[in-house]
Design a protein around this motif. Structure first.
Motif, short mmCIF file in Angstrom:
data_model
loop_
_atom_site.label_atom_id
_atom_site.label_comp_id
_atom_site.label_asym_id
_atom_site.label_seq_id
_atom_site.Cartn_x
_atom_site.Cartn_y
_atom_site.Cartn_z
N LEU A 9 0.83 -1.20 0.00
CA LEU A 9 0.00 0.00 0.00
C LEU A 9 0.86 1.26 0.00
O LEU A 9 2.03 1.24 0.36
CB LEU A 9 -0.94 0.01 1.20
N ILE A 10 0.22 2.32 -0.43
CA ILE A 10 0.80 3.65 -0.35
C ILE A 10 -0.17 4.47 0.49
O ILE A 10 -1.36 4.56 0.19
CB ILE A 10 0.97 4.28 -1.75
N ARG A 11 0.34 5.02 1.57
CA ARG A 11 -0.51 5.68 2.56
C ARG A 11 -0.57 7.19 2.33
O ARG A 11 0.43 7.84 2.06
CB ARG A 11 0.05 5.40 3.94
N LEU A 12 -1.79 7.72 2.47
CA LEU A 12 -2.02 9.17 2.49
C LEU A 12 -2.47 9.51 3.90
O LEU A 12 -3.46 8.97 4.39
CB LEU A 12 -3.10 9.55 1.48
N ASN A 13 -1.73 10.39 4.55
CA ASN A 13 -2.07 10.76 5.92
C ASN A 13 -3.33 11.60 5.99
O ASN A 13 -3.73 12.25 5.03
CB ASN A 13 -0.90 11.51 6.57
N ARG A 14 -3.93 11.59 7.13
CA ARG A 14 -5.19 12.30 7.38
C ARG A 14 -5.07 13.79 7.05
O ARG A 14 -5.99 14.39 6.49
CB ARG A 14 -5.53 12.10 8.85
N LYS A 15 -3.94 14.37 7.38
CA LYS A 15 -3.73 15.81 7.16
C LYS A 15 -3.84 16.20 5.69
O LYS A 15 -4.35 17.26 5.36
CB LYS A 15 -2.35 16.19 7.70
N GLN A 16 -3.37 15.33 4.79
CA GLN A 16 -3.38 15.64 3.35
C GLN A 16 -4.63 15.12 2.64
O GLN A 16 -4.85 15.42 1.48
CB GLN A 16 -2.14 15.03 2.67
N SER A 17 -5.46 14.38 3.35
CA SER A 17 -6.63 13.75 2.77
C SER A 17 -7.80 14.73 2.68
O SER A 17 -8.07 15.48 3.62
CB SER A 17 -7.03 12.54 3.62
N ALA A 18 -8.52 14.69 1.57
CA ALA A 18 -9.69 15.55 1.39
C ALA A 18 -10.85 15.15 2.29
O ALA A 18 -11.72 15.96 2.59
CB ALA A 18 -10.14 15.52 -0.07
N CYS A 19 -10.86 13.90 2.77
CA CYS A 19 -11.95 13.43 3.63
C CYS A 19 -11.54 13.36 5.10
O CYS A 19 -12.26 12.79 5.91
CB CYS A 19 -12.49 12.09 3.15
#
Length: 138
Positions: A78-88
């Motif tokens: 997987l490639i993770r997107l942190n909460r801070k950069q996430s649109a949701c």
């Protein structure tokens, strides 16, 4: 369906052996790009935290391990997107599966999920590995 080709050059430790090229096909890559576009906040699109920028590095590492048989096939990564950069405002994992060609040739379930044209491309003689973008987990 957008497909991405990844070519990796393998340097041998033995000076007498030639370098060899390994080809990997990433299917559903267009879906991955669309998910990145939709779920990464606009201001982070050009940052390194954007999963589409992390893909090349991650795919290179995963392929290196697979070539040297450090991974058991099929392998999820997987490639993770942190909460801070996430649109949701929640952590998102973009999930991929790595298969070797011989596994795909013998797996009727995965073969049935891929279009005939893409399957023929994946099973061509010069392809060694197939990456499949599965989707996102939150």
């Amino acid at each position: 369906m957008e497909i991405k080709e990844i070519n990796k050059i393998i340097q041998s430790d033995d000076k007498d052996e030639k370098t060899k090229s390994v080809k990997c096909i990433c299917i559903n890559y267009g879906d991955f790009l669309a998910d990145c576009e939709g779920f990464v906040q606009k201001r982070y699109h050009d940052f390194k935290c954007n999963p589409k920028h992390q893909f090349e590095k991650k795919a290179d590492t995963i392929l290196e391990n697979a070539i040297h048989e450090k991974n058991f096939m099929p392998d999820l990564f997987l490639i993770r997107l942190n909460r801070k950069q996430s649109a949701c405002n929640s952590q998102i994992d973009f999930v991929f599966e790595l298969l070797d060609k011989s596994f795909l040739e013998t797996d009727p379930i995965r073969k049935s999920e891929i279009s005939e044209e893409t399957l023929n491309l994946c099973l061509s003689a010069d392809v060694s590995f197939i990456m499949v973008y599965i989707g996102m987990n939150r």
